[in-house]
Scaffold this motif. Sequence first.
Motif, PDB file in Angstrom:
ATOM      1  N   MET A   1     -56.516  40.197 -29.651  1.00 17.75           N
ATOM      2  CA  MET A   1     -57.783  39.460 -29.516  1.00 17.75           C
ATOM      3  C   MET A   1     -58.967  40.364 -29.880  1.00 17.75           C
ATOM      4  N   HIS A   3     -62.635  41.455 -29.632  1.00 20.40           N
ATOM      5  CA  HIS A   3     -63.730  41.254 -28.679  1.00 20.40           C
ATOM      6  C   HIS A   3     -65.073  41.153 -29.401  1.00 20.40           C
ATOM      7  N   TYR A   4     -65.997  40.551 -28.731  1.00 15.49           N
ATOM      8  CA  TYR A   4     -67.350  40.457 -29.272  1.00 15.49           C
ATOM      9  C   TYR A   4     -68.092  41.769 -29.034  1.00 15.49           C
ATOM     10  N   HIS A  28     -64.109  31.997 -25.958  1.00 14.14           N
ATOM     11  CA  HIS A  28     -63.577  33.354 -25.780  1.00 14.14           C
ATOM     12  C   HIS A  28     -63.983  33.928 -24.414  1.00 14.14           C
ATOM     13  N   CYS A  32     -61.781  35.850 -21.565  1.00 15.64           N
ATOM     14  CA  CYS A  32     -61.798  37.312 -21.763  1.00 15.64           C
ATOM     15  C   CYS A  32     -62.709  38.010 -20.752  1.00 15.64           C
ATOM     16  N   CYS A  35     -65.207  40.776 -22.311  1.00 14.36           N
ATOM     17  CA  CYS A  35     -66.474  40.278 -22.870  1.00 14.36           C
ATOM     18  C   CYS A  35     -67.389  39.720 -21.770  1.00 14.36           C
TER      19      CYS A  35
HETATM   20 ZN   LIG Z   1     -63.328  39.669 -25.467  1.00 12.15          ZN
END
Ligand SMILES: [Zn+2]
Lengths: 77, 188
Positions: A1, A3-4, A28, A32, A35
């Motif tokens: 995944m 991440h931002y 997301h 998550c 994040c």
């Molecule tokens: Zn994330």
Amino acid sequence: MRHYTTEDLDRYRNGDMNMLSRISCAGHLKQCEVCRNLLETLKQDDILLETVRKSIARFHAASKEQVKPKLASHGNH
Amino acid sequence: MAFTTRKSLLSKIKQGDEISWEEFYASYRPLILLRAGDLGLTQTEKDDLVQIVMSEFFKGSRDFQYDRGKGRFRDYLKSIINNQAISILRKRKNLEVGLDDREFSLANGLEQAWNDEWQGHLLNMAMDELKNCVEPVTYQAFDLYAIQRRKSIEVADFLDMSVNSVYVAKNRCLEQLKKIIADVSESD
Ligand SMILES: [Zn+2]
């Protein structure tokens, strides 16, 4: 995944993302924790910035206080 | 891209470096004035207090060095401000109640007020320091967006950068600012 980034989340929370990206980011964030924690850090940063702005304003006002000439005590009438 | 060249005033004080009258006056006058306001001094008395406190530190010289043997600078400064403010208040003809430094510190939340003002002073010094640690355009983006609260798109347009770069600048400055705050808080 993937991440931002901090800047992605800044754009997300400030409405600088297009609709699709925003929906994707919201999805997301729901799943998550990494994040979500980063988003929380940004909110804490906002609190720090608010404190900094208040301090700057307060000290700026104090630094603008003018030294008054001492003429009043000699009477002026 | 580190721009760190100038030592912070608090670092200089901590390390016993020479401090110029101008540098000290610019940094500490607002703090002394705020404290003078807490202590109930009039505008004229506030101005007098600033001059007297400056004289106490500089003793006629253009520079001074802080002797760390005198303890924490913030406590030493508070003590000088309080003592000189008491002297000024005693000059008022109608003052009959005795005052001492301890009463002054404990009365009416003055201790908390001083702590708040000192924290504010540290934040202001940290912001000054930040200017020397990052690229001018990075600081400008941070100042416009995070301090002056302009819209990110306006700042981006004005500085000819992307909105993302404005946020990068903001976050870079914040990260640096937190380090500086930790550093100056430790050295006070
Ligand atoms: Zn994330």
